[in-house]
Scaffold this motif. Structure first.
Motif, PDB file in Angstrom:
ATOM      1  N   PRO A  66       0.783  -1.240   0.000  1.00 37.88           N
ATOM      2  CA  PRO A  66       0.000   0.000   0.000  1.00 37.88           C
ATOM      3  C   PRO A  66       0.811   1.284   0.000  1.00 37.88           C
ATOM      4  O   PRO A  66       0.253   2.345  -0.225  1.00 37.88           O
ATOM      5  CB  PRO A  66      -0.817  -0.106   1.289  1.00 37.88           C
ATOM      6  N   ASN A  67       2.097   1.224   0.259  1.00 37.79           N
ATOM      7  CA  ASN A  67       2.871   2.454   0.453  1.00 37.79           C
ATOM      8  C   ASN A  67       3.988   2.593  -0.564  1.00 37.79           C
ATOM      9  O   ASN A  67       5.144   2.801  -0.227  1.00 37.79           O
ATOM     10  CB  ASN A  67       3.424   2.504   1.875  1.00 37.79           C
ATOM     11  N   GLN A  68       3.644   2.423  -1.839  1.00 35.89           N
ATOM     12  CA  GLN A  68       4.617   2.628  -2.892  1.00 35.89           C
ATOM     13  C   GLN A  68       5.040   4.090  -2.924  1.00 35.89           C
ATOM     14  O   GLN A  68       4.285   4.981  -2.552  1.00 35.89           O
ATOM     15  CB  GLN A  68       4.041   2.216  -4.247  1.00 35.89           C
ATOM     16  N   THR A  69       6.240   4.347  -3.400  1.00 36.13           N
ATOM     17  CA  THR A  69       6.771   5.708  -3.422  1.00 36.13           C
ATOM     18  C   THR A  69       6.086   6.542  -4.490  1.00 36.13           C
ATOM     19  O   THR A  69       5.939   6.119  -5.630  1.00 36.13           O
ATOM     20  CB  THR A  69       8.283   5.681  -3.694  1.00 36.13           C
ATOM     21  N   HIS A  70       5.633   7.729  -4.103  1.00 40.49           N
ATOM     22  CA  HIS A  70       5.025   8.679  -5.036  1.00 40.49           C
ATOM     23  C   HIS A  70       5.718  10.023  -4.865  1.00 40.49           C
ATOM     24  O   HIS A  70       6.386  10.281  -3.862  1.00 40.49           O
ATOM     25  CB  HIS A  70       3.526   8.829  -4.772  1.00 40.49           C
ATOM     26  N   ASN A  71       5.527  10.877  -5.846  1.00 36.90           N
ATOM     27  CA  ASN A  71       6.122  12.210  -5.793  1.00 36.90           C
ATOM     28  C   ASN A  71       5.302  13.176  -4.955  1.00 36.90           C
ATOM     29  O   ASN A  71       5.676  14.321  -4.791  1.00 36.90           O
ATOM     30  CB  ASN A  71       6.283  12.770  -7.215  1.00 36.90           C
ATOM     31  N   SER A  72       4.171  12.721  -4.455  1.00 38.74           N
ATOM     32  CA  SER A  72       3.316  13.605  -3.671  1.00 38.74           C
ATOM     33  C   SER A  72       2.823  12.855  -2.442  1.00 38.74           C
ATOM     34  O   SER A  72       3.035  11.651  -2.287  1.00 38.74           O
ATOM     35  CB  SER A  72       2.132  14.082  -4.512  1.00 38.74           C
ATOM     36  N   THR A  73       2.176  13.579  -1.560  1.00 34.62           N
ATOM     37  CA  THR A  73       1.659  12.994  -0.330  1.00 34.62           C
ATOM     38  C   THR A  73       0.230  13.459  -0.107  1.00 34.62           C
ATOM     39  O   THR A  73      -0.233  14.424  -0.716  1.00 34.62           O
ATOM     40  CB  THR A  73       2.512  13.416   0.884  1.00 34.62           C
ATOM     41  N   PHE A  74      -0.465  12.766   0.769  1.00 29.75           N
ATOM     42  CA  PHE A  74      -1.768  13.221   1.230  1.00 29.75           C
ATOM     43  C   PHE A  74      -1.576  14.403   2.176  1.00 29.75           C
ATOM     44  O   PHE A  74      -0.653  14.407   2.993  1.00 29.75           O
ATOM     45  CB  PHE A  74      -2.498  12.135   2.011  1.00 29.75           C
ATOM     46  N   SER A  75      -2.470  15.364   2.105  1.00 29.04           N
ATOM     47  CA  SER A  75      -2.575  16.372   3.155  1.00 29.04           C
ATOM     48  C   SER A  75      -3.998  16.307   3.698  1.00 29.04           C
ATOM     49  O   SER A  75      -4.940  16.052   2.957  1.00 29.04           O
ATOM     50  CB  SER A  75      -2.271  17.776   2.613  1.00 29.04           C
ATOM     51  N   LEU A  76      -4.124  16.521   4.991  1.00 31.13           N
ATOM     52  CA  LEU A  76      -5.417  16.385   5.651  1.00 31.13           C
ATOM     53  C   LEU A  76      -6.014  17.761   5.921  1.00 31.13           C
ATOM     54  O   LEU A  76      -5.336  18.641   6.443  1.00 31.13           O
ATOM     55  CB  LEU A  76      -5.260  15.627   6.966  1.00 31.13           C
ATOM     56  N   SER A  77      -7.272  17.934   5.545  1.00 30.51           N
ATOM     57  CA  SER A  77      -7.963  19.191   5.849  1.00 30.51           C
ATOM     58  C   SER A  77      -9.286  18.884   6.541  1.00 30.51           C
ATOM     59  O   SER A  77      -9.873  17.823   6.333  1.00 30.51           O
ATOM     60  CB  SER A  77      -8.203  20.016   4.573  1.00 30.51           C
ATOM     61  N   LYS A  78      -9.713  19.826   7.363  1.00 34.21           N
ATOM     62  CA  LYS A  78     -10.965  19.667   8.110  1.00 34.21           C
ATOM     63  C   LYS A  78     -11.969  20.726   7.672  1.00 34.21           C
ATOM     64  O   LYS A  78     -11.610  21.877   7.451  1.00 34.21           O
ATOM     65  CB  LYS A  78     -10.713  19.787   9.611  1.00 34.21           C
ATOM     66  N   ARG A  79     -13.218  20.312   7.539  1.00 38.56           N
ATOM     67  CA  ARG A  79     -14.316  21.242   7.232  1.00 38.56           C
ATOM     68  C   ARG A  79     -15.390  21.072   8.294  1.00 38.56           C
ATOM     69  O   ARG A  79     -15.671  19.955   8.724  1.00 38.56           O
ATOM     70  CB  ARG A  79     -14.873  20.953   5.843  1.00 38.56           C
ATOM     71  N   THR A  80     -15.979  22.181   8.694  1.00 44.73           N
ATOM     72  CA  THR A  80     -16.962  22.167   9.773  1.00 44.73           C
ATOM     73  C   THR A  80     -18.323  22.587   9.249  1.00 44.73           C
ATOM     74  O   THR A  80     -18.435  23.545   8.463  1.00 44.73           O
ATOM     75  CB  THR A  80     -16.531  23.110  10.906  1.00 44.73           C
ATOM     76  N   LEU A  81     -19.351  21.866   9.675  1.00 48.21           N
ATOM     77  CA  LEU A  81     -20.727  22.159   9.274  1.00 48.21           C
ATOM     78  C   LEU A  81     -21.404  22.971  10.362  1.00 48.21           C
ATOM     79  O   LEU A  81     -21.364  22.609  11.549  1.00 48.21           O
ATOM     80  CB  LEU A  81     -21.498  20.865   9.030  1.00 48.21           C
ATOM     81  N   PHE A  82     -22.031  24.070   9.952  1.00 52.88           N
ATOM     82  CA  PHE A  82     -22.700  24.960  10.886  1.00 52.88           C
ATOM     83  C   PHE A  82     -24.161  25.158  10.509  1.00 52.88           C
ATOM     84  O   PHE A  82     -24.504  25.237   9.327  1.00 52.88           O
ATOM     85  CB  PHE A  82     -22.022  26.341  10.907  1.00 52.88           C
ATOM     86  N   LEU A  83     -24.988  25.251  11.543  1.00 51.49           N
ATOM     87  CA  LEU A  83     -26.366  25.713  11.381  1.00 51.49           C
ATOM     88  C   LEU A  83     -26.399  27.132  11.925  1.00 51.49           C
ATOM     89  O   LEU A  83     -26.273  27.349  13.133  1.00 51.49           O
ATOM     90  CB  LEU A  83     -27.340  24.810  12.147  1.00 51.49           C
ATOM     91  N   ILE A  84     -26.535  28.107  11.027  1.00 51.54           N
ATOM     92  CA  ILE A  84     -26.514  29.518  11.406  1.00 51.54           C
ATOM     93  C   ILE A  84     -27.953  30.014  11.492  1.00 51.54           C
ATOM     94  O   ILE A  84     -28.714  29.922  10.517  1.00 51.54           O
ATOM     95  CB  ILE A  84     -25.718  30.351  10.384  1.00 51.54           C
ATOM     96  N   THR A  85     -28.333  30.526  12.642  1.00 50.27           N
ATOM     97  CA  THR A  85     -29.718  30.955  12.854  1.00 50.27           C
ATOM     98  C   THR A  85     -29.812  32.474  12.864  1.00 50.27           C
ATOM     99  O   THR A  85     -28.836  33.167  13.158  1.00 50.27           O
ATOM    100  CB  THR A  85     -30.265  30.389  14.181  1.00 50.27           C
ATOM    101  N   PRO A  86     -30.987  33.017  12.551  1.00 50.80           N
ATOM    102  CA  PRO A  86     -31.154  34.469  12.509  1.00 50.80           C
ATOM    103  C   PRO A  86     -30.852  35.105  13.861  1.00 50.80           C
ATOM    104  O   PRO A  86     -31.170  34.523  14.912  1.00 50.80           O
ATOM    105  CB  PRO A  86     -32.629  34.651  12.131  1.00 50.80           C
ATOM    106  N   PRO A  87     -30.238  36.279  13.879  1.00 52.65           N
ATOM    107  CA  PRO A  87     -29.884  36.932  15.140  1.00 52.65           C
ATOM    108  C   PRO A  87     -31.101  37.336  15.963  1.00 52.65           C
ATOM    109  O   PRO A  87     -31.049  37.350  17.177  1.00 52.65           O
ATOM    110  CB  PRO A  87     -29.079  38.154  14.704  1.00 52.65           C
ATOM    111  N   GLN A  88     -32.216  37.663  15.289  1.00 55.59           N
ATOM    112  CA  GLN A  88     -33.441  38.006  15.996  1.00 55.59           C
ATOM    113  C   GLN A  88     -34.612  37.324  15.290  1.00 55.59           C
ATOM    114  O   GLN A  88     -34.656  37.269  14.067  1.00 55.59           O
ATOM    115  CB  GLN A  88     -33.670  39.519  16.006  1.00 55.59           C
TER     116      GLN A  88
END
Length: 392
Positions: A66-88
Motif C-alpha cells: 500500500p505504500n509505494q513511493t510517489h512524488n506527492s503525499t496526502f494532506s489532511l484538511s478539516k471542514r466544519t458544518l454549521f447551522l446559522i440561525t437568525p440573530p433576531q
C-alpha cells in the motif's frame, strides 16, 4: 450562589474542558475577563489538539503493497458544518436557519462548501458583493456546530488523484497531543488505517464483502460493509463484529445521531438519464448516461449488547442528512421545518437541474422521494443564503 461573573476559576476551567468545539470555547472566553483568564485559548486537548497532522504517505492500488513511493503525499484538511440561525426572531414570521460548510482550500484560504458535497461553491454561483457580505462573522451569530468532515487531498500524478474519493474519518487517541488515527476505505474495498508514528498505511485483510462506510462513534472507529455487517476497528488492527448483516439495500451508511449509531440502507435502481446538449456526431441521437438512482431508504439503530440492528419506523422528528463525506442528524425544531422524519441525500440523477444541487428528500412516512425544490422548507436551508444573511 455567586454571580456568574464571580464563579471560581476551578469551576470555570472544568466547564471549559467539556466544550467540544473551538467555536464554543471562543464564545465562552468572550463572556467576561474572569471567564477568559480562567481558561486556555486551546480547546480540551482530548478532543481538540493544538497540533494537527499534515502530510501522509500515499498508498497504491495494490493492498499487499500500500505504500509505494510517489512524488506527492496526502494532506489532511478539516471542514466544519454549521447551522446559522437568525440573530433576531420575528414572532409573526419565524425565519429559517442556514446550513453551510466552512473550511480551507489547498492554498489556506477560507472557503464555503455545499453541506452535502465535496465540491466548493464556485465564485460564479455566489451572490454579488452588493448583496452578500464579504465577511461572514459566525462568531457573532447564533450558531450550532453540526459536525465536521476530514478530507485527504492529493497532488501529483493524475492517476493518483482519482483513487481517494472515499470518506475518511479522524480521531485523536488518548491524551497525547500528537496521538491520532485515520480510517478510510482502500480502493480494494478493504479498510486502511494510519496511526500517528506509523511510516505507512496498514491495510486490514478482513473483508468478506467490500466496505461501504466508516465513522467515529463515541471515540471509537466503526465500519460497515455492503451486507450491513458492522465492525469495530481497534488501533491494533483488530476487527470485532458488533452487528450481523442487514440484507436488502445496495449501499450502507453509518450515522451518529444524538448518542445512537444508525445504519442507513440505500436502495438503488439502475437506469439512464439524457445528458443536456450532448448530441451524437451525426446529430440524430442524444447520449444517455448510466446512473444509479435512490428508490428508498431503510433505517436501523444499533443494539450493541445484542449485536444487531433494529429497524426504525421514524426518526422521532429528526432530519438525517447524507453527504459525500459526512452524515449528520438535526432535530426538525432546530431547522424550523414543518416536520422531520426525512432523509436529505445526495443523488447525482438530480444534477440535471442546477438548482437541485444533486439533492433529494426521502419521506419515511410514505417512502416517497421528491426533488429538493419541491420541499421549500428544506430547499431554503441550502445555498443560496437567505435574505437575513445577505442583509446582516
Amino acid at each position: 450562589m455567586a454571580e456568574w461573573s464571580q464563579l471560581p476559576k476551578e469551576l470555570l476551567n472544568l466547564i471549559s474542558q467539556r466544550l467540544e468545539s473551538s467555536l464554543y470555547l471562543l464564545r465562552f472566553r468572550s463572556v467576561c475577563s474572569s471567564w477568559r483568564s480562567s481558561t486556555s485559548s486551546t480547546p480540551n486537548l482530548h478532543n481538540h489538539h493544538h497540533y494537527f497532522p499534515s502530510n501522509f504517505p500515499i498508498f497504491s492500488n495494490d493492498p499487499t503493497s500500500p505504500n509505494q513511493t510517489h512524488n506527492s503525499t496526502f494532506s489532511l484538511s478539516k471542514r466544519t458544518l454549521f447551522l446559522i440561525t437568525p440573530p433576531q426572531q420575528n414572532q409573526q414570521q419565524l425565519l429559517q436557519p442556514w446550513i453551510i460548510k466552512v473550511g480551507y482550500d489547498p492554498s489556506g484560504n477560507s472557503q464555503l462548501w455545499h453541506p452535502l458535497s465535496r465540491f466548493a461553491i464556485k465564485s460564479s454561483n455566489r451572490p454579488s458583493p452588493s448583496t452578500f457580505p464579504g465577511l461572514l462573522d459566525i462568531y457573532h451569530l447564533p450558531v450550532i456546530e453540526l459536525g465536521e468532515e476530514f478530507v485527504l487531498n492529493i497532488g501529483g500524478p493524475p492517476s493518483c488523484s482519482s483513487l481517494y474519493m472515499e470518506k475518511v474519518v479522524f480521531s485523536w487517541t488518548g491524551s497525547n497531543t500528537q496521538g491520532f488515527v485515520l480510517l478510510t476505505i482502500h480502493v480494494s474495498g478493504k479498510l486502511a488505517l494510519f496511526r500517528s508514528g506509523d511510516e505507512g498505511w496498514s491495510i486490514i485483510p478482513d473483508m468478506p464483502t467490500p466496505y461501504d462506510d466508516v465513522c467515529v462513534f463515541k471515540g471509537r472507529l466503526f465500519a460497515v460493509d455492503g451486507t450491513g455487517r458492522t465492525v469495530r476497528v481497534g488501533l491494533d488492527l483488530s476487527v470485532e463484529i458488533v452487528a450481523e448483516p442487514v440484507f436488502g439495500g445496495d449501499k450502507k451508511f453509518l450515522v451518529e445521531c444524538e448518542g445512537e449509531l444508525l445504519l442507513v440502507d440505500k436502495y438503488l435502481s439502475s437506469g439512464y438519464v439524457c445528458g443536456l446538449d450532448m448530441l451524437a456526431e451525426d446529430g440524430d441521437e442524444i447520449f444517455e448516461l448510466g446512473c444509479e438512482r435512490a428508490m428508498k431508504f431503510g433505517l436501523y439503530r444499533l443494539e450493541e449488547e445484542e449485536r444487531r440492528w433494529v429497524e426504525l419506523e421514524s426518526l422521532n422528528g429528526r432530519v438525517l442528512f447524507l453527504g459525500d463525506d459526512c452524515a449528520f442528524c438535526v432535530p426538525a425544531t432546530d431547522l424550523r421545518v414543518a416536520k422531520g422524519d426525512c432523509v436529505v441525500f445526495r443523488d447525482d440523477t438530480f444534477n440535471l437541474n442546477v438548482l437541485e444541487c444533486g439533492i433529494g428528500v426521502f419521506n419515511l412516512g410514505d417512502d416517497g422521494i421528491s426533488l429538493l425544490s419541491r420541499q421549500p422548507d428544506y430547499f431554503n436551508l441550502f445555498w443560496p443564503p437567505p435574505d437575513w444573511v445577505t442583509l446582516h
